[in-house]
Design an enzyme around this catalytic site. Sequence first.
Site, PDB file in Angstrom:
ATOM      1  N   LYS A  77       0.786  -1.224   0.000  1.00 52.07           N
ATOM      2  CA  LYS A  77       0.000   0.000   0.000  1.00 52.07           C
ATOM      3  C   LYS A  77       0.827   1.288   0.000  1.00 52.07           C
ATOM      4  O   LYS A  77       0.344   2.345  -0.418  1.00 52.07           O
ATOM      5  CB  LYS A  77      -0.951   0.009   1.189  1.00 52.07           C
ATOM      6  CG  LYS A  77      -2.110  -0.970   1.088  1.00 52.07           C
ATOM      7  CD  LYS A  77      -3.173  -0.453   0.140  1.00 52.07           C
ATOM      8  CE  LYS A  77      -4.436  -1.293   0.214  1.00 52.07           C
ATOM      9  NZ  LYS A  77      -5.533  -0.730  -0.581  1.00 52.07           N
ATOM     10  N   ASP A 115      -8.327  -0.524   6.643  1.00 53.05           N
ATOM     11  CA  ASP A 115      -8.344  -1.791   7.365  1.00 53.05           C
ATOM     12  C   ASP A 115      -6.965  -2.104   7.926  1.00 53.05           C
ATOM     13  O   ASP A 115      -6.784  -3.091   8.628  1.00 53.05           O
ATOM     14  CB  ASP A 115      -8.781  -2.927   6.431  1.00 53.05           C
ATOM     15  CG  ASP A 115     -10.268  -2.868   6.125  1.00 53.05           C
ATOM     16  OD1 ASP A 115     -11.055  -2.822   7.084  1.00 53.05           O
ATOM     17  OD2 ASP A 115     -10.638  -2.865   4.937  1.00 53.05           O
TER      18      ASP A 115
END
Length: 391
Positions: A77, A115
């Site tokens: 990410k 998340d």
Amino acid sequence: MKIMTITMTSYSSDGKCGTWDAPFSTEEAEKVRTFHKTLDGYAKTPLRNLAKTAKILGLKGLYVKDESYRFGLNAFKGLGGSYALAKVLAEKTGKAMDDLTSIARGTFTFVTATDGNHGRGVAWAAQHLGQKAVIYMPKGSRRERLENIRKLGAEAEITSVNYDDTVRLASRMAEEKGWILVQDTAWEGYETIPRWIMQGYMTMAHEAVEDLKDVVPTHVFLQAGVGAMAGSITGFLARYYGKNMPRLSIVEPKAASCLYKTAAANDGKLHAVTGNLASMMAGLCCGEVCTLGWDVIKHHASHFFSVDDSVAAFGMRLLGNPAKGDPAIISGESGAVTMGLVYCLMVDPELTGMKHALGLTAQSIVLCISTEGDTDQENYRKVVWDGMNHS
């Protein structure tokens, strides 16, 4: 073997490239990767050739891109977060993207919902650029993931609502406090920053095709939460391979299979999954489709899968314990689910119909991306060491 749930829907994509995947061209990917090379700690993550495992499973080739080595974040990410933050800062200050660390520290505050992995990437990028980050996490988030974000200097907390409502909270706080929302999903009126995030993810695919050289995959399996990463990689592969585009399958947890529902309905509308979204695949527990991701995926994906947690558990164990001679890969729940599905399709006779529908044969070459390592170390040990099978 007993599989609790694997369901598949076919989708009649047209295979056309157009404005929807233009931002994910090879030329754009090269620009993105040039930026990533300027960051401290950049290194190409390994593409693992699981040749021995492929032979056992009845495949010609099996390759897994291991993103657990990315920027020391144990997940991919950081690619999207760093590129998007840099684009935002360059736009707001007029500075070049390689001169952003000269901006006064703490000038800007970035906020996002996560998340775990996306928020960690945003926190890392903000710290690298000397700016502030505020991270909100949905109920049920693991404490380990929260503390990993806080260690990067960000303010972070776990909310009492699910992922999609946490996204709405982050958006509202950005409006109220003048923060900059850096969310890895898009909706009408909020597309520029998500597009930059998605472009950041292309470095994974750019590196993978470079390492594959003359090997062209016949099948690619991509996991999806909102579909931003899947849309990015799909767009790049479509532009890169053209008429040789591999057959593409999208994989989601059954508790949060919004792309699967959208593809199955095939009515021109996006279909959300609401409620608890409970799955150990925390990074994929998203109930609302990213509009930008779907705009690309719907033109190129042929099959969508909704699977339960046991499939991810199979993948975690297989990657951690491949055939003798193949490199082991420490892959977390969201990272391993595609490999788990490939394994199940190739060995479970009850799934023969799905295997044939995908055209998986002894001549198939499969590419998967392990998007995260053991970001939840406690659960990783339960699954891989203790043999716990989730349902």
